[in-house]
Design an enzyme around this catalytic site. Structure first.
Site, PDB file in Angstrom:
ATOM      1  N   LYS A  22       0.801  -1.135  -0.168  1.00 59.27           N
ATOM      2  CA  LYS A  22       0.085  -0.133  -0.131  1.00 59.27           C
ATOM      3  C   LYS A  22       0.933   1.145  -0.051  1.00 59.27           C
ATOM      4  CE  LYS A  22      -1.546   1.333   3.831  1.00 59.27           C
ATOM      5  NZ  LYS A  22      -1.299   2.869   4.410  1.00 59.27           N
ATOM      6  N   ASN A  23       1.791   1.201   0.838  1.00 59.37           N
ATOM      7  CA  ASN A  23       2.562   2.687   1.115  1.00 59.37           C
ATOM      8  C   ASN A  23       3.830   2.539  -0.057  1.00 59.37           C
ATOM      9  OD1 ASN A  23       1.262   2.872   3.377  1.00 59.37           O
ATOM     10  ND2 ASN A  23       2.850   2.143   4.713  1.00 59.37           N
ATOM     11  N   CYS A 116      -4.652  12.128  12.811  1.00 61.12           N
ATOM     12  CA  CYS A 116      -5.328  10.847  12.762  1.00 61.12           C
ATOM     13  C   CYS A 116      -5.286  10.287  14.126  1.00 61.12           C
ATOM     14  CB  CYS A 116      -4.965  10.025  11.633  1.00 61.12           C
ATOM     15  SG  CYS A 116      -3.387   9.282  12.082  1.00 61.12           S
ATOM     16  N   ARG A 121       0.295  14.269  12.901  1.00 60.10           N
ATOM     17  CA  ARG A 121       0.640  14.209  11.191  1.00 60.10           C
ATOM     18  C   ARG A 121       0.806  15.242  10.576  1.00 60.10           C
ATOM     19  NH1 ARG A 121      -0.747   8.684   9.906  1.00 60.10           N
ATOM     20  NH2 ARG A 121       0.580   8.678   8.398  1.00 60.10           N
ATOM     21  N   ASP A 304       4.883   0.383  12.090  1.00 58.29           N
ATOM     22  CA  ASP A 304       3.702  -0.286  11.523  1.00 58.29           C
ATOM     23  C   ASP A 304       3.730  -1.713  11.871  1.00 58.29           C
ATOM     24  OD1 ASP A 304       3.496   1.641   8.151  1.00 58.29           O
ATOM     25  OD2 ASP A 304       3.241   2.029  10.254  1.00 58.29           O
ATOM     26  N   ARG A 395      -8.585  -1.078   4.833  1.00 56.40           N
ATOM     27  CA  ARG A 395      -7.761   0.076   4.193  1.00 56.40           C
ATOM     28  C   ARG A 395      -6.279  -0.277   3.712  1.00 56.40           C
ATOM     29  NH1 ARG A 395      -7.228   5.608   7.309  1.00 56.40           N
ATOM     30  NH2 ARG A 395      -5.936   6.049   5.630  1.00 56.40           N
TER      31      ARG A 395
END
Ligand code: EPZ
Length: 416
Positions: A22-23, A116, A121, A304, A395
């Site tokens: 994803k990243n 978030c 952030r 993460d 997500r």
């Protein structure tokens, strides 16, 4: 409302293929705006974050063809330089459009990404880089506007090796006039993957993957065909699931070197790991023991993976300490784990975790990785666990329940 219904599972076993990262996919989609040509991206994971990112690109004018599973052909045709508030509010990575739009179209107007659950952030380091390259920056009514008739190369030192700031500045610098040096740059594999894509487009970049990146600006970039790297965090999440159930699994389509920070930790805890060219096998059949972790920018232990390891340490004998140095509020999963019987005491950015037995409970996913951690906890806990607010999890994890079930997990997705 959807939720995962999870029951104590036998040791996971078998093999699955990991999805694209994803990243890495999110910045790659932004980078397609740096050319007028059509770029083809493959191994793009089917995730809600990806859908939002491609919706934003479409809103800006691009033509997007999802020609087959995981393959997108993107032709920019940019007609707008203002990204839509309602879409950007759902995805912090929308800030990554600033660099490409500023470099190619001389201006960009992006909603300030809100904070978030895991932290405020900010994007000050992104803006510091653009300002150093000659951009005018104004913030008003919740939007940040950047503009420059022509960006100039600059020497930029990042106060923190921010992944997003490194990506945004690197993309902007590809079309700047002259050379840009980014010092104290982020070195994550996703940075190297973005640089590899940009080089295929004709950019002159060296040093990606280290803390010093050099970009020689060029006049224009052209089309490319780029396959996204595999998702190291998804891989680490499944490795952790194996450890929590004393299982033995093989993950296919991975880059083992990207997994080293947590492979090493799992070995320290008693796992046996063997690496192939594009696969990794994790045998957690022996009695595992606790360890301590400090999250750091790559190649340190990734933030993460912190929540997943919190769940793991809650189930193995011994006491471990987890210190979160990257985000200021990334312990939200701990209260939920404690509702499952975990023995965790937090003190600022550290958590002391005493391993024991978990019991099933109804818990809530507060963010992407916390939700994954709670799902893994349900595999090890006695009884039944319901994980709600799973939209956070979906997500970032493609076919998460299906992949876990393929390894023997007792999990299903239900609707109320
Ligand atoms: C990327 O976020 C990832 N997201 C995050 O993954 C990941 O946790 C993070 O990098 C760190 O590895 C994507 O790639 C889409 P940062 P990013 O800029 O770029 C501070 C997930 O679970 N900072 O490296 O936003 C910031 O507050 C997500 O997949 C500034 O102070 O992370 C944070 O404390 C979560 N000013 C630290 O740096 C800035 O201008 C790291 O942020 C930018 C960042």
């Amino acid at each position: 409302m959807s939720f995962y219904y999870v029951k104590k599972s036998d040791p996971l076993c078998g093999r699955i293929t990991v999805s694209g990262a994803k990243n890495a996919a999110l910045p790659a989609i932004a980078a397609t705006l740096l050319t007028d040509d059509t770029c083809t991206l493959s191994r793009i994971p089917n995730l809600s974050d990806i859908s939002v990112m491609t919706d934003i690109v479409s809103f800006l004018g691009a033509d997007i063809q999802n020609t087959k599973k995981g393959v997108f052909e993107i032709t920019p045709n940019i007609k707008r330089i203002t990204a839509p508030q309602e879409l950007c509010g759902r995805l912090r990575a929308s800030s990554l459009f600033m660099g490409p739009l500023l470099a190619k179209y001389k201006r960009a107007k992006i909603p300030l990404p809100g904070g978030c659950s895991i932290g405020s952030r900010p994007i000050d380091l992104h803006l510091k880089g653009f300002a150093a390259m000659g951009a005018d920056i104004t913030v008003s009514h919740g939007f940040v506007s950047v503009s420059a008739p022509r960006l100039s190369g600059a020497d930029i030192y990042l106060d923190f090796p921010s992944v997003g700031a490194t990506e945004n500045i690197m993309m902007a610098a590809t079309l700047a006039d002259g050379k840009t040096v980014i010092e104290n740059a982020a070195a994550e594999p996703e940075i190297s993957d973005l640089a590899a894509m940009l080089r295929k487009m004709g950019a002159k970049i060296s040093g990606a993957g280290s803390d010093k990146i050099l970009i020689e600006g060029t006049y224009s970039l052209h089309s490319c065909n780029h396959k996204i790297i595999p998702d190291r965090i998804e891989a680490g999440t499944f490795m952790t699931a194996a450890a929590m159930t004393n299982g033995k699994i093989t993950l296919c389509g991975v880059s083992p070197s990207h997994l080293r920070p947590f492979s090493a930790k799992l070995c320290e805890m008693g796992a046996e790991i063997s690496e192939g060219t594009n696969e990794i096998s994790v045998d957690c059949g022996r009695r595992m023991s606790s360890c301590s972790i400090k999250t750091l920018p790559y190649p340190g232990f990734p933030t993460d993976m912190q929540a997943q390891f919190c769940a793991l340490l809650s189930t193995v004998p011994g006491t471990g300490i987890i210190t979160e140095t990257v985000f200021e509020n990334r312990f939200l999963h701990i209260d939920e784990l404690c509702r499952m019987g975990a023995d965790i005491k937090t003190d600022g950015r550290s958590a002391v975790i005493r391993g024991g037995r978990l019991t099933g409970a109804n818990v809530k996913a507060t963010d992407l990785r916390a939700g994954a951690a709670l799902t893994l906890a349900g595999l090890a806990a006695s009884g039944e666990t319901e994980v709600s607010e799973i939209e956070h999890i979906e997500r970032g994890y493609e076919d998460f329940p299906e992949k876990l079930r393929a390894l023997g997990a007792n999990i299903e997705k239900n609707e109320t």
